[in-house]
Design an enzyme around this catalytic site. Sequence first.
Site, PDB file in Angstrom:
ATOM      1  N   GLY A  80      -2.550   1.555  23.777  1.00 22.25           N
ATOM      2  CA  GLY A  80      -3.549   2.538  23.333  1.00 22.25           C
ATOM      3  C   GLY A  80      -3.028   3.961  23.363  1.00 22.25           C
TER       4      GLY A  80
ATOM      5  N   SER B 283     -14.247   2.204  12.799  1.00 25.09           N
ATOM      6  CA  SER B 283     -15.317   1.243  12.512  1.00 25.09           C
ATOM      7  C   SER B 283     -15.252   0.057  13.479  1.00 25.09           C
ATOM      8  CB  SER B 283     -15.251   0.773  11.062  1.00 25.09           C
ATOM      9  OG  SER B 283     -13.923   0.473  10.712  1.00 25.09           O
TER      10      SER B 283
ATOM     11  N   GLY C  81       3.105   1.441  -3.092  1.00 20.20           N
ATOM     12  CA  GLY C  81       2.232   1.603  -4.267  1.00 20.20           C
ATOM     13  C   GLY C  81       1.765   3.051  -4.385  1.00 20.20           C
TER      14      GLY C  81
ATOM     15  N   TYR D 253       0.843  -1.205   0.000  1.00 20.25           N
ATOM     16  CA  TYR D 253       0.000   0.000   0.000  1.00 20.25           C
ATOM     17  C   TYR D 253       0.882   1.261   0.000  1.00 20.25           C
ATOM     18  CZ  TYR D 253      -3.743   3.195   1.527  1.00 20.25           C
ATOM     19  OH  TYR D 253      -4.649   4.216   1.623  1.00 20.25           O
TER      20      TYR D 253
ATOM     21  N   THR E 119      -1.230   7.634  18.835  1.00 19.38           N
ATOM     22  CA  THR E 119      -2.246   8.643  18.518  1.00 19.38           C
ATOM     23  C   THR E 119      -2.642   8.579  17.049  1.00 19.38           C
ATOM     24  OG1 THR E 119      -0.666  10.341  17.943  1.00 19.38           O
ATOM     25  CG2 THR E 119      -1.335  10.206  20.273  1.00 19.38           C
TER      26      THR E 119
HETATM   27  N1  LIG Z   1     -10.428   6.549   4.371  1.00 27.47           N
HETATM   28  C1  LIG Z   1      -9.224   6.943   4.709  1.00 27.47           C
HETATM   29  O1  LIG Z   1      -8.982   7.207   5.891  1.00 27.47           O
HETATM   30  C2  LIG Z   1      -8.154   7.131   3.677  1.00 27.47           C
HETATM   31  C3  LIG Z   1      -6.913   7.607   4.108  1.00 27.47           C
HETATM   32  C4  LIG Z   1      -5.904   7.775   3.163  1.00 27.47           C
HETATM   33  C5  LIG Z   1      -6.123   7.518   1.838  1.00 27.47           C
HETATM   34  N2  LIG Z   1      -7.329   7.059   1.440  1.00 27.47           N
HETATM   35  C6  LIG Z   1      -7.494   6.737   0.019  1.00 27.47           C
HETATM   36  O2  LIG Z   1      -8.758   7.152  -0.446  1.00 27.47           O
HETATM   37  C7  LIG Z   1      -9.246   6.226  -1.409  1.00 27.47           C
HETATM   38  C8  LIG Z   1     -10.610   5.730  -1.003  1.00 27.47           C
HETATM   39  O3  LIG Z   1     -10.504   5.063   0.258  1.00 27.47           O
HETATM   40  P1  LIG Z   1     -11.779   4.554   1.065  1.00 27.47           P
HETATM   41  O4  LIG Z   1     -11.482   4.783   2.498  1.00 27.47           O
HETATM   42  O5  LIG Z   1     -13.000   5.119   0.479  1.00 27.47           O
HETATM   43  O6  LIG Z   1     -11.663   2.997   0.832  1.00 27.47           O
HETATM   44  P2  LIG Z   1     -12.699   1.981   0.156  1.00 27.47           P
HETATM   45  O7  LIG Z   1     -12.075   0.632   0.236  1.00 27.47           O
HETATM   46  O8  LIG Z   1     -14.047   2.154   0.779  1.00 27.47           O
HETATM   47  O9  LIG Z   1     -12.760   2.504  -1.326  1.00 27.47           O
HETATM   48  C9  LIG Z   1     -11.895   2.073  -2.332  1.00 27.47           C
HETATM   49  C10 LIG Z   1     -12.743   1.734  -3.538  1.00 27.47           C
HETATM   50  O10 LIG Z   1     -11.885   1.339  -4.603  1.00 27.47           O
HETATM   51  C11 LIG Z   1     -12.434   0.180  -5.225  1.00 27.47           C
HETATM   52  N3  LIG Z   1     -11.337  -0.548  -5.854  1.00 27.47           N
HETATM   53  C12 LIG Z   1     -10.323  -1.231  -5.276  1.00 27.47           C
HETATM   54  N4  LIG Z   1      -9.523  -1.757  -6.211  1.00 27.47           N
HETATM   55  C13 LIG Z   1     -10.039  -1.385  -7.419  1.00 27.47           C
HETATM   56  C14 LIG Z   1      -9.669  -1.618  -8.762  1.00 27.47           C
HETATM   57  N5  LIG Z   1      -8.576  -2.342  -9.070  1.00 27.47           N
HETATM   58  N6  LIG Z   1     -10.432  -1.087  -9.737  1.00 27.47           N
HETATM   59  C15 LIG Z   1     -11.537  -0.362  -9.444  1.00 27.47           C
HETATM   60  N7  LIG Z   1     -11.945  -0.117  -8.193  1.00 27.47           N
HETATM   61  C16 LIG Z   1     -11.192  -0.626  -7.196  1.00 27.47           C
HETATM   62  C17 LIG Z   1     -13.085  -0.581  -4.086  1.00 27.47           C
HETATM   63  O11 LIG Z   1     -14.034  -1.525  -4.515  1.00 27.47           O
HETATM   64  C18 LIG Z   1     -13.694   0.567  -3.284  1.00 27.47           C
HETATM   65  O12 LIG Z   1     -14.961   0.898  -3.729  1.00 27.47           O
HETATM   66  C19 LIG Z   1      -8.202   5.109  -1.508  1.00 27.47           C
HETATM   67  O13 LIG Z   1      -7.375   5.356  -2.617  1.00 27.47           O
HETATM   68  C20 LIG Z   1      -7.423   5.253  -0.236  1.00 27.47           C
HETATM   69  O14 LIG Z   1      -6.101   4.795  -0.388  1.00 27.47           O
HETATM   70  C21 LIG Z   1      -8.348   6.845   2.335  1.00 27.47           C
END
Ligand SMILES: NC(=O)c1ccc[n+]([C@@H]2O[C@H](COP(=O)([O-])OP(=O)(O)OC[C@H]3O[C@@H](n4cnc5c(N)ncnc54)[C@H](O)[C@@H]3O)[C@@H](O)[C@H]2O)c1
Length: 319
Positions: free
Chosen positions: A211, A193, A152, A149, A214
């Site tokens: 715990g 969650s 990537g 991750y 932070t």
């Molecule tokens: N939620 C957070 O706290 C957070 C923090 C940092 C970065 N992000 C980034 O934000 C983005 C969304 O995260 P999220 O929390 O909504 O996660 P999530 O897992 O709910 O959403 C990711 C979405 O991407 C889709 N996906 C995965 N691989 C795929 C592929 N090969 N082709 C098409 N769709 C694909 C999944 O089905 C999902 O709907 C991600 O790129 C994540 O790295 C999120």
Amino acid sequence: MTHSRPTRVLVTGGAGFLGSHLCDRLLADGCDVICADNFFTGTRENVLHLRDQPRFELLRHDVTFPLYVEVDQIYNLACPASPVHYQHDPVQTTKTSVHGAINMLGLAKRLSVPILQASTSEVYGDPQVHPQTEDYWGHVNPVGVRSCYDEGKRCAETLFFDYRRQLGLSIKVARIFNTYGPRMHPHDGRVVSSFVVAALQGLPITVYGDGSQTRSFCYVDDLIEGLRRLMATPDAVTGPINLGNPDEFSVLELAEQVLELTGSKSELRFAALPSDDPVRRRPDVSLARRELGWEPRTPLAAGLALTIDYFDDLLRREG
Ligand SMILES: NC(=O)c1ccc[n+]([C@@H]2O[C@H](COP(=O)([O-])OP(=O)(O)OC[C@H]3O[C@@H](n4cnc5c(N)ncnc54)[C@H](O)[C@@H]3O)[C@@H](O)[C@H]2O)c1
């Protein structure tokens, strides 16, 4: 008389947690939205309420394959985001970040449209600088279980900046810190969650370590506002730019707030810290304040209350 047509926007990962909120917001802003998702961690339910909107289109598509659509803006969010999900098939995770970035950048180049990358605070790894500013290069293990991750996403950032330098593309890179809210996956092992679901079910809440590590928690609506503002910036603004909530809470404090807000009698259980788990993580959002006039507005208790309502409803429906 000329009629301006709505802005057409592609959201990859649009059926996920953040993506579905972004789709809601874009539609509310009058855009046409194409949501592309392979439903690995996202669900149709997350966007079911948009099904009858004529301006909304849902495509099953995996971003590791090229996509040809006509749009005016691209938000690239596709990527599993929680350790349980991104470690499930680590090779696919790296492919999603890297091939996904190449494919979406290729599309942006072909169409000459701006593209925003959902990058992550994980590019800072286990940081030795607090809070993290965008010029910190990070402290990342390239061969650990989180590397698929972290590395990537780092490589995706590299690609974005090389497309900018080499081809003049309009890019926007947001480094997103821990975000929470309704439509998070109930079993993604993320701290908010996990705690909320355990508390609502009266099950023990597992706290890793003692715990005291932070985290900073940003409510989803604040984050989406940040992404919209970033996309609206002039071409010269590329980021990377931190988006997150700088208020720092220990994981133990979070557990206590969840117990209080749910009125749950769940007990706290302590377990060993997972490998490469960062001890501290807090964004410096001065750049976002300056360049976007943005800062998070939702206090943790208010955001948690909305999140608890969502999970309460979901768990009742699931019986
Ligand atoms: N939620 C957070 O706290 C957070 C923090 C940092 C970065 N992000 C980034 O934000 C983005 C969304 O995260 P999220 O929390 O909504 O996660 P999530 O897992 O709910 O959403 C990711 C979405 O991407 C889709 N996906 C995965 N691989 C795929 C592929 N090969 N082709 C098409 N769709 C694909 C999944 O089905 C999902 O709907 C991600 O790129 C994540 O790295 C999120």
